[in-house]
Write a protein that holds these residues in place. Structure first.
Motif, PDB file in Angstrom:
ATOM      1  N   ALA A 206      16.729 -27.799   0.853  1.00 40.87           N
ATOM      2  CA  ALA A 206      15.433 -28.111   0.251  1.00 40.87           C
ATOM      3  C   ALA A 206      15.578 -29.109  -0.892  1.00 40.87           C
ATOM      4  O   ALA A 206      16.565 -29.099  -1.634  1.00 40.87           O
ATOM      5  N   ILE A 207      14.567 -29.977  -1.036  1.00 42.21           N
ATOM      6  CA  ILE A 207      14.460 -30.907  -2.155  1.00 42.21           C
ATOM      7  C   ILE A 207      13.086 -30.713  -2.774  1.00 42.21           C
ATOM      8  O   ILE A 207      12.073 -31.149  -2.218  1.00 42.21           O
ATOM      9  N   ILE A 210       9.108 -30.511  -1.183  1.00 41.15           N
ATOM     10  CA  ILE A 210       8.865 -31.404  -0.051  1.00 41.15           C
ATOM     11  C   ILE A 210       9.065 -30.663   1.275  1.00 41.15           C
ATOM     12  O   ILE A 210      10.089 -30.019   1.489  1.00 41.15           O
ATOM     13  N   GLN A 211       8.078 -30.791   2.165  1.00 45.43           N
ATOM     14  CA  GLN A 211       8.153 -30.189   3.493  1.00 45.43           C
ATOM     15  C   GLN A 211       8.315 -31.228   4.595  1.00 45.43           C
ATOM     16  O   GLN A 211       8.823 -30.923   5.662  1.00 45.43           O
ATOM     17  N   PRO A 213       9.992 -33.957   6.620  1.00 42.07           N
ATOM     18  CA  PRO A 213      11.404 -34.345   6.731  1.00 42.07           C
ATOM     19  C   PRO A 213      11.676 -35.800   6.343  1.00 42.07           C
ATOM     20  O   PRO A 213      12.717 -36.092   5.740  1.00 42.07           O
ATOM     21  N   ARG A 216      11.619 -36.033   2.592  1.00 39.96           N
ATOM     22  CA  ARG A 216      12.793 -35.342   2.035  1.00 39.96           C
ATOM     23  C   ARG A 216      14.022 -36.250   2.081  1.00 39.96           C
ATOM     24  O   ARG A 216      14.776 -36.339   1.118  1.00 39.96           O
ATOM     25  N   GLN A 217      14.221 -36.939   3.207  1.00 41.88           N
ATOM     26  CA  GLN A 217      15.385 -37.814   3.326  1.00 41.88           C
ATOM     27  C   GLN A 217      15.283 -38.991   2.372  1.00 41.88           C
ATOM     28  O   GLN A 217      16.269 -39.398   1.745  1.00 41.88           O
ATOM     29  N   LEU A 220      16.165 -37.675  -1.054  1.00 38.35           N
ATOM     30  CA  LEU A 220      17.596 -37.366  -1.160  1.00 38.35           C
ATOM     31  C   LEU A 220      18.405 -38.645  -1.362  1.00 38.35           C
ATOM     32  O   LEU A 220      19.291 -38.703  -2.231  1.00 38.35           O
ATOM     33  N   GLU A 413       1.882 -35.809   1.605  1.00 37.71           N
ATOM     34  CA  GLU A 413       3.064 -35.652   0.772  1.00 37.71           C
ATOM     35  C   GLU A 413       3.544 -37.035   0.389  1.00 37.71           C
ATOM     36  O   GLU A 413       3.393 -37.994   1.164  1.00 37.71           O
TER      37      GLU A 413
END
Length: 481
Positions: A206-207, A210-211, A213, A216-217, A220, A413
């Motif tokens: 998890a970050i 954020i849901q 993907p 999130r990448q 990251l 998001e």
């Protein structure tokens, strides 16, 4: 000798939810007990929103100076005065806390009780060692506290939580952050930008909140450009040493390495302050976490006279949600047995990293479930967005969700510049149940970051099974407005 009192409404906790409940209940009765077992002053003011934003503000000033060369402005480098940074954080924090204390002190003294409260029965409370209060109705608003997994306690006196950071007199040389959630990301990035060596460890991938993907990448990759962040770290050992805390872990190359840090920051979430209330004596149905089962629209626990509001109910631990819940719970406790559903706003949350993170309305998983797969996604990258490039903040991604057929805007998001402002615009649109085409009819000035919203909405509108064809890009600025 035990002192006894009787009131119509007792409120456990004088934080954001508790004070909101008190003010609302007072419109219906003057027979009140506001009970606080720790410090007056909300989580937000003392150890949450405000002191963290003060630290972030210092970090942003340092980062802006470092990046001045981008604009041809030569600064000669950045020097961080740790004691001065922390002095301002504490001074301004104390100022915000002072406002809360003034508000509480404005409540009648007869309504204020100090001491830890525990249930003796559904209507009886023990406050401290020698006071018993009988209440017709009760609002539980006892907040939350940092959750510290057992294995982190091996750091001993090198283990800190966010509460501790704001009491520092100076900045340390290094900090290991466990937990890339909201608190970990905000404080970890701020410390890194203030010259502290930071490494962040996560679990489960998890970050923050954020849901999506793809977002999130993107987040990251961006964070790892500033400091090492492994959202699913393989931590082998934590050992207290005279010079700090040694952490043994598997690095990105698969090697087992050990690094020593001055402190280990446990940013591993918060837990509701329900376990010290002897809640079993309240005759309430509890979930598998030991929290009373409640209705989120009335905040009522089952069919009882007890209500639960704020972080303690472990649903939406955000200040504006706690304020709303306190008001709803207080009104219902005050006018009981009449109980009304309160107005709940569209979900909105913001993480004050750089770029910022914001979530609005339904997550992509909730949209998929509620729309039974009949939805579309629009997106925009901020790498080419005009205004973002002008100010040198052109990183990030915005994704917006809409429902096929109705064309309704469902949620979004983002990890992008000005997400705190974009999030508000989109939350207002979601709460008004606007369609994507109606949102595109709204004015967009040029050149602003919000033009990126228009680009994402245009992309979404084109992908929906309804809606007119619209021009794709601003001709003056290229992709993203």
């Amino acid at each position: 000798m035990v002192k006894r009192s009787k009131v119509e409404v007792a409120i456990l906790g004088a934080g954001t939810a508790g004070m909101g409940a008190y003010r609302a209940a007072r419109k219906h009765t003057d027979s009140l007990a506001l009970i606080e077992g720790a410090h007056y002053g909300t989580t937000c003011a003392r150890v949450g929103c405000m002191p963290s934003k003060l630290l972030i503000a210092a970090a942003e000033a340092a980062q802006d100076t470092r990046h001045a060369d981008l604009f041809g402005v030569r600064t000669g480098g950045v020097t961080i005065d740790g004691p001065a940074v922390m002095k301002r954080v504490r001074a301004e924090r104390d100022r915000f806390v002072g406002f809360v204390l003034e508000a509480v002190e404005g409540f009648p003294e007869a309504h204020r009780f100090r001491g830890h409260a525990r249930f003796l029965s559904p209507h009886r409370l023990r406050v401290g060692d020698n006071h018993e209060i009988e209440a017709d109705r009760i609002v539980i608003a006892t907040g939350s506290r940092p959750n510290i997994p057992g294995f982190l306690k091996a750091a001993e006196n090198r283990l800190v939580v966010n509460d501790d950071i704001f009491e520092w007199q100076d900045l340390p040389d290094s900090v290991a952050v466990f937990g890339p959630g909201v608190i970990g990301l905000e404080l970890g990035q701020a410390l890194s930008r203030l010259g502290v060596r930071v490494r962040m460890f996560g679990a489960g991938g998890a970050i923050g909140p954020i849901q999506d993907p793809e977002i999130r990448q993107c987040a990251l990759d961006t964070f790892n450009d500033e400091f090492p962040l492994n959202p699913d770290a393989d931590t082998r050992k934590i050992e207290h040493r005279p010079d700090g805390v040694a952490i043994t872990f598997v690095d990105g190359d698969g090697d087992v390495v050990t690094e020593t840090f001055d402190y280990l920051l446990a940013a591993t979430g918060r837990r509701p302050n329900i376990d010290g209330l002897d809640i079993q004596n309240a005759d309430l149905e509890l979930d598998d976490r030991g929290t009373p089962v409640f209705d989120r629209y009335t905040l009522r626990c089952g069919d009882s006279h007890i209500f639960i509001a704020g972080d303690v109910n472990n649903e939406l631990p955000l200040l504006h949600e706690a304020a709303d819940e306190g008001r709803i719970a207080g009104n219902n406790a005050g006018q009981y047995p009449e109980v009304r559903a309160g107005f709940r706003r569209v979900p909105l949350s913001v993480v004050f990293t750089d770029p910022q993170i914001a979530t609005v309305g339904k997550t992509i998983q909730q949209v998929d479930k509620d729309c039974r797969g009949c939805f579309a996604v629009g997106s925009v990258s901020f790498e080419g967005q005009g205004r973002s490039r002008v100010i040198g903040r052109n990183r990030g991604l915005l994704r917006v969700y809409g429902e096929h057929g109705t064309g309704l805007f469902m949620g979004a998001e983002m990890f992008c510049p000005a997400a705190e402002h974009i999030g508000h615009l989109l939350a207002w649109a979601a709460q008004q149940r606007m369609t994507v085409s109606a949102m595109l009819d709204m004015p967009f000035y040029h050149p602003v970051i919000e033009e990126g919203v228009r680009t994402a909405l245009r992309d979404l509108n084109r992908r929906l099974s309804m809606g007119p064809e619209v021009v794709e890009n601003c001709l003056d600025c290229g992709p993203g407005g």
